[in-house]
Design a protein around this motif. Structure first.
Motif, PDB file in Angstrom:
ATOM      1  N   ARG A 255      19.906  10.294  70.746  1.00  0.00           N
ATOM      2  CA  ARG A 255      18.818  10.439  69.799  1.00  0.00           C
ATOM      3  C   ARG A 255      18.371  11.903  69.816  1.00  0.00           C
ATOM      4  O   ARG A 255      18.299  12.508  70.869  1.00  0.00           O
ATOM      5  N   LEU A 256      18.030  12.424  68.642  1.00  0.00           N
ATOM      6  CA  LEU A 256      17.516  13.787  68.591  1.00  0.00           C
ATOM      7  C   LEU A 256      16.081  13.781  69.077  1.00  0.00           C
ATOM      8  O   LEU A 256      15.234  13.091  68.528  1.00  0.00           O
ATOM      9  N   ILE A 257      15.815  14.520  70.145  1.00  0.00           N
ATOM     10  CA  ILE A 257      14.458  14.532  70.703  1.00  0.00           C
ATOM     11  C   ILE A 257      13.655  15.680  70.126  1.00  0.00           C
ATOM     12  O   ILE A 257      12.530  15.528  69.693  1.00  0.00           O
ATOM     13  N   ARG A 258      14.237  16.881  70.203  1.00  0.00           N
ATOM     14  CA  ARG A 258      13.503  18.051  69.747  1.00  0.00           C
ATOM     15  C   ARG A 258      14.447  18.914  68.952  1.00  0.00           C
ATOM     16  O   ARG A 258      15.644  18.941  69.188  1.00  0.00           O
ATOM     17  N   SER A 259      13.874  19.644  68.033  1.00  0.00           N
ATOM     18  CA  SER A 259      14.691  20.636  67.342  1.00  0.00           C
ATOM     19  C   SER A 259      13.791  21.803  66.987  1.00  0.00           C
ATOM     20  O   SER A 259      12.577  21.658  66.834  1.00  0.00           O
ATOM     21  N   ALA A 260      14.394  22.942  66.848  1.00  0.00           N
ATOM     22  CA  ALA A 260      13.643  24.133  66.471  1.00  0.00           C
ATOM     23  C   ALA A 260      14.593  25.077  65.747  1.00  0.00           C
ATOM     24  O   ALA A 260      15.751  25.203  66.136  1.00  0.00           O
ATOM     25  N   GLY A 261      14.126  25.687  64.703  1.00  0.00           N
ATOM     26  CA  GLY A 261      14.916  26.689  63.990  1.00  0.00           C
ATOM     27  C   GLY A 261      16.140  26.112  63.331  1.00  0.00           C
ATOM     28  O   GLY A 261      17.203  26.717  63.336  1.00  0.00           O
ATOM     29  N   ALA A 262      16.020  24.916  62.720  1.00  0.00           N
ATOM     30  CA  ALA A 262      17.201  24.262  62.154  1.00  0.00           C
ATOM     31  C   ALA A 262      17.842  25.076  61.037  1.00  0.00           C
ATOM     32  O   ALA A 262      19.049  24.998  60.829  1.00  0.00           O
ATOM     33  N   SER A 263      17.058  25.865  60.328  1.00  0.00           N
ATOM     34  CA  SER A 263      17.650  26.615  59.219  1.00  0.00           C
ATOM     35  C   SER A 263      17.885  28.073  59.571  1.00  0.00           C
ATOM     36  O   SER A 263      18.115  28.890  58.697  1.00  0.00           O
ATOM     37  N   LEU A 268      18.223  25.203  67.658  1.00  0.00           N
ATOM     38  CA  LEU A 268      18.205  24.586  68.981  1.00  0.00           C
ATOM     39  C   LEU A 268      17.907  23.116  68.796  1.00  0.00           C
ATOM     40  O   LEU A 268      16.916  22.763  68.152  1.00  0.00           O
ATOM     41  N   TYR A 269      18.792  22.274  69.322  1.00  0.00           N
ATOM     42  CA  TYR A 269      18.566  20.841  69.267  1.00  0.00           C
ATOM     43  C   TYR A 269      18.614  20.279  70.670  1.00  0.00           C
ATOM     44  O   TYR A 269      19.480  20.629  71.455  1.00  0.00           O
ATOM     45  N   PHE A 270      17.667  19.374  70.973  1.00  0.00           N
ATOM     46  CA  PHE A 270      17.727  18.638  72.234  1.00  0.00           C
ATOM     47  C   PHE A 270      18.104  17.222  71.902  1.00  0.00           C
ATOM     48  O   PHE A 270      17.412  16.557  71.131  1.00  0.00           O
ATOM     49  N   VAL A 271      19.203  16.722  72.487  1.00  0.00           N
ATOM     50  CA  VAL A 271      19.631  15.349  72.256  1.00  0.00           C
ATOM     51  C   VAL A 271      19.447  14.591  73.559  1.00  0.00           C
ATOM     52  O   VAL A 271      19.847  15.051  74.617  1.00  0.00           O
ATOM     53  N   GLY A 272      18.821  13.432  73.483  1.00  0.00           N
ATOM     54  CA  GLY A 272      18.636  12.601  74.667  1.00  0.00           C
ATOM     55  C   GLY A 272      19.528  11.386  74.585  1.00  0.00           C
ATOM     56  O   GLY A 272      19.752  10.843  73.503  1.00  0.00           O
ATOM     57  N   GLY A 285      21.576  22.289  72.750  1.00  0.00           N
ATOM     58  CA  GLY A 285      22.785  22.830  72.146  1.00  0.00           C
ATOM     59  C   GLY A 285      22.462  23.485  70.822  1.00  0.00           C
ATOM     60  O   GLY A 285      21.413  23.258  70.241  1.00  0.00           O
ATOM     61  N   GLU A 286      23.418  24.285  70.344  1.00  0.00           N
ATOM     62  CA  GLU A 286      23.191  24.983  69.069  1.00  0.00           C
ATOM     63  C   GLU A 286      23.437  24.091  67.882  1.00  0.00           C
ATOM     64  O   GLU A 286      22.838  24.261  66.836  1.00  0.00           O
ATOM     65  N   THR A 287      24.393  23.155  68.011  1.00  0.00           N
ATOM     66  CA  THR A 287      24.613  22.176  66.952  1.00  0.00           C
ATOM     67  C   THR A 287      24.372  20.808  67.555  1.00  0.00           C
ATOM     68  O   THR A 287      24.329  20.651  68.773  1.00  0.00           O
ATOM     69  N   LEU A 288      24.271  19.813  66.696  1.00  0.00           N
ATOM     70  CA  LEU A 288      23.996  18.451  67.197  1.00  0.00           C
ATOM     71  C   LEU A 288      25.122  17.973  68.095  1.00  0.00           C
ATOM     72  O   LEU A 288      24.889  17.350  69.138  1.00  0.00           O
ATOM     73  N   ALA A 290      27.202  19.805  69.880  1.00  0.00           N
ATOM     74  CA  ALA A 290      27.190  20.532  71.163  1.00  0.00           C
ATOM     75  C   ALA A 290      26.088  19.995  72.060  1.00  0.00           C
ATOM     76  O   ALA A 290      26.266  19.851  73.275  1.00  0.00           O
ATOM     77  N   ALA A 291      24.925  19.670  71.428  1.00  0.00           N
ATOM     78  CA  ALA A 291      23.805  19.162  72.230  1.00  0.00           C
ATOM     79  C   ALA A 291      24.152  17.804  72.811  1.00  0.00           C
ATOM     80  O   ALA A 291      23.805  17.495  73.962  1.00  0.00           O
ATOM     81  N   GLU A 292      24.854  16.979  72.037  1.00  0.00           N
ATOM     82  CA  GLU A 292      25.210  15.649  72.541  1.00  0.00           C
ATOM     83  C   GLU A 292      26.179  15.776  73.715  1.00  0.00           C
ATOM     84  O   GLU A 292      26.047  15.081  74.732  1.00  0.00           O
ATOM     85  N   GLU A 293      27.150  16.693  73.574  1.00  0.00           N
ATOM     86  CA  GLU A 293      28.118  16.891  74.662  1.00  0.00           C
ATOM     87  C   GLU A 293      27.414  17.386  75.919  1.00  0.00           C
ATOM     88  O   GLU A 293      27.683  16.912  77.037  1.00  0.00           O
ATOM     89  N   GLU A 294      26.479  18.324  75.726  1.00  0.00           N
ATOM     90  CA  GLU A 294      25.769  18.857  76.895  1.00  0.00           C
ATOM     91  C   GLU A 294      24.945  17.775  77.552  1.00  0.00           C
ATOM     92  O   GLU A 294      24.858  17.699  78.784  1.00  0.00           O
ATOM     93  N   ALA A 295      24.338  16.896  76.722  1.00  0.00           N
ATOM     94  CA  ALA A 295      23.546  15.799  77.298  1.00  0.00           C
ATOM     95  C   ALA A 295      24.452  14.873  78.111  1.00  0.00           C
ATOM     96  O   ALA A 295      24.071  14.401  79.194  1.00  0.00           O
ATOM     97  N   ALA A 296      25.680  14.629  77.591  1.00  0.00           N
ATOM     98  CA  ALA A 296      26.620  13.783  78.344  1.00  0.00           C
ATOM     99  C   ALA A 296      26.967  14.433  79.671  1.00  0.00           C
ATOM    100  O   ALA A 296      27.051  13.766  80.716  1.00  0.00           O
ATOM    101  N   ARG A 297      27.158  15.761  79.645  1.00  0.00           N
ATOM    102  CA  ARG A 297      27.492  16.447  80.901  1.00  0.00           C
ATOM    103  C   ARG A 297      26.341  16.364  81.901  1.00  0.00           C
ATOM    104  O   ARG A 297      26.560  16.139  83.095  1.00  0.00           O
TER     105      ARG A 297
END
Lengths: 332, 154
Positions: A255-263, A268-272, A285-288, A290-297
């Motif tokens: 789920r997308l938790i936080r985002s900033a500067g989408a345009s 920056l996106y935080f995916v939980g 992560g910089e893209t959704l 990438a953020a999901e992959e980082e959350a998995a890691r």
């Protein structure tokens, strides 16, 4: 010399005919400014520029070297009791023996009169590397009980890789003592020498002391390293799903938790990742994707207990074997 | 020169020395001195009285004593990480030379240049470094100040 100087002074007062006599006197030592020095210095500088710096020479061929004293100092420095014979054998590589044999043949010395009574370190090296791998695997399994076999293998593979082993060997002074055909000592030769030293230590002092030695010098190289630097995981989400199914935990939902500067240029996106509506881990992560992959890691690191905030490894002296089995790597 | 023009490094140890066991980083010292010159008087006294004790106290360091015709007596210290330091000991007393040797023994071989920070840690944060999203309720959109104290923030 003084006599030459006095004769020259005499020449000035007595006229030209004494100078002719003085010209043939050669002075053995010139203490004044030397006329040839400038030309010589320039020539040597030109030669250096043309040919580059001289090739490095091994320490044993530079002044002030006593092999026996150096080997003894090596044992004392590491606070270990090596049998000196075994240790000296451990430093002798087969390439060195070959080179010596060829030299002797080239000089025409027969093999009976000057036989080369040296054994090489191939046996010790094999023994040492087998022991190192088994010790490191046991240590990894004990420190990270939930890490799967592939993870353990990759950590052990990283610690026994030529890069790490040569770094450790160079900073322990093993390169000076190694006897090899080429200088600078090639990486694989240095690795096998290090393993031979481990083998020699194992035969001299036993498995426990060798284990402590490996812990103090190889395992310390793990400090500050991240798990996924050593273990390349192509699909962390897939691996996470496998791990959770093994532990019978519901599968993660991103789920997308936080985002900033989408345009902007740097979004920056935080995916939980939520399993059964409870947060497992969140990652930026910089893209959704990438953020999901980082959350998995991040979730995998928490599961395996290899976070930055894990309990520090136990390096206390002489207590190594009891602690890791009791140590429970609790995170969260 | 300013600190930007001169080299600098971070505080570190060679091979995580001290975490496992402490290894003395000095591997060999060579004492080069003259048998008759005045500048080597202190060195000759040190060699008569102090060098054997020093070598016995530091079994991990090889001591080479080399009398040669030289004007300037030197101590050449070689460290495990490959660095070589030369110190001249002209007209030093035996006491000063032994202090210098203790200093060289206790050094790691890293260069003596400006250290950027007097601290270093491999685990800078236990609970996680702060970033602007820490302790904020999850929200999508630009970061705006939360209006007053809500139930989540208390």
């Amino acid at each position: 010399m003084a006599s030459g100087y006095l004769l020259n002074r005499g020449a000035l007062t007595l006229g030209i005919h004494c100078q002719r006599a003085c010209r043939n006197i050669s002075l053995s030592q010139v203490r004044e400014k030397k006329r040839w020095m400038k030309a010589y210095t320039y020539l040597m500088a030109k030669k250096l520029k043309l040919e580059g710096p001289p090739p490095p020479t091994p320490r044993s061929q530079q002044p002030h070297w006593d092999y026996h004293a150096e080997v003894q100092a090596f044992t004392h420095r590491l606070h270990e009791n090596f049998s000196l014979e075994l240790l000296k054998t451990a430093f002798i590589n087969p390439c060195y023996l070959q080179m010596e044999q060829e030299k002797r043949k080239g000089l025409g010395v027969e093999s009976e009169t000057a036989a080369l009574v040296l054994k090489d370190n191939v046996q010790l090296s094999k023994k040492g590397s087998a022991f190192t791998e088994s010790f490191l695997t046991d240590w990894c399994r004990a420190s990270f009980p939930s890490l799967p076999a592939i993870g353990v293998e990759s950590i052990v593979g990283h610690l026994t890789s030529p890069a790490v082993i040569t770094y450790v060997a160079r900073n322990l002074g093993i390169e000076d003592l190694t006897m090899s055909a080429e200088f600078p000592v090639p990486d694989d030769v240095l690795c096998s020498t290090f393993m031979a030293v481990i083998g020699a230590l194992q035969e001299s002092s036993g498995a426990e002391r060798t284990g402590l030695f490996l812990r103090d010098f190889l395992v310390t190289q793990l400090i500050g390293k991240d798990l996924f630097d050593m273990w390349t995981v192509v699909n962390p989400m897939g691996l996470l799903v496998e791990e959770l199914t093994k532990r019978k935990i519901p599968l993660p939902e991103p789920r997308l938790i936080r985002s900033a500067g989408a345009s902007t240029v740097l979004p920056l996106y935080f995916v939980g990742l939520y399993s059964d509506k409870k947060l497992l881990a969140q990652g930026p992560g910089e893209t959704l994707a990438a953020a999901e992959e980082e959350a998995a890691r991040v979730a995998l690191r928490k599961l395996y207990g290899y976070t930055e905030s894990h309990r520090p490894f136990d390096f206390s002296p002489q207590q190594q074997h009891q602690q890791p089995f009791i140590q429970s790597v609790a995170s969260n | 020169m300013t600190s930007r023009g001169t080299p600098s490094r971070f505080l570190r140890s060679v091979l995580q020395n001290g975490v496992g066991r402490y290894v003395c980083q000095l591997k060999r010292i060579s004492i080069v001195f003259s048998k008759k010159a005045q500048s080597s008087l202190g060195v000759r006294d040190f060699i008569e009285e102090g060098v054997v004790d020093y070598a016995n106290k530091n079994p991990g360091t090889v001591v080479y004593v080399s009398p040669q015709p030289c004007r300037v007596p030197k101590i050449v210290a070689e460290y495990l990480n490959g660095n070589v330091r030369e110190e001249t000991i002209t007209s030093k007393t035996s006491q000063q030379i032994s202090e210098l040797l203790t200093k060289l023994t206790n050094q790691s071989g890293l260069e003596i240049i400006r250290i950027r920070k007097p601290f270093h840690t491999d685990s800078p944060s236990i609970q996680g470094l702060w970033h602007p999203f820490t302790n904020r309720p999850p929200s999508i959109g630009p970061i705006r100040p939360t209006k007053g104290l809500t139930k989540e923030n208390v």
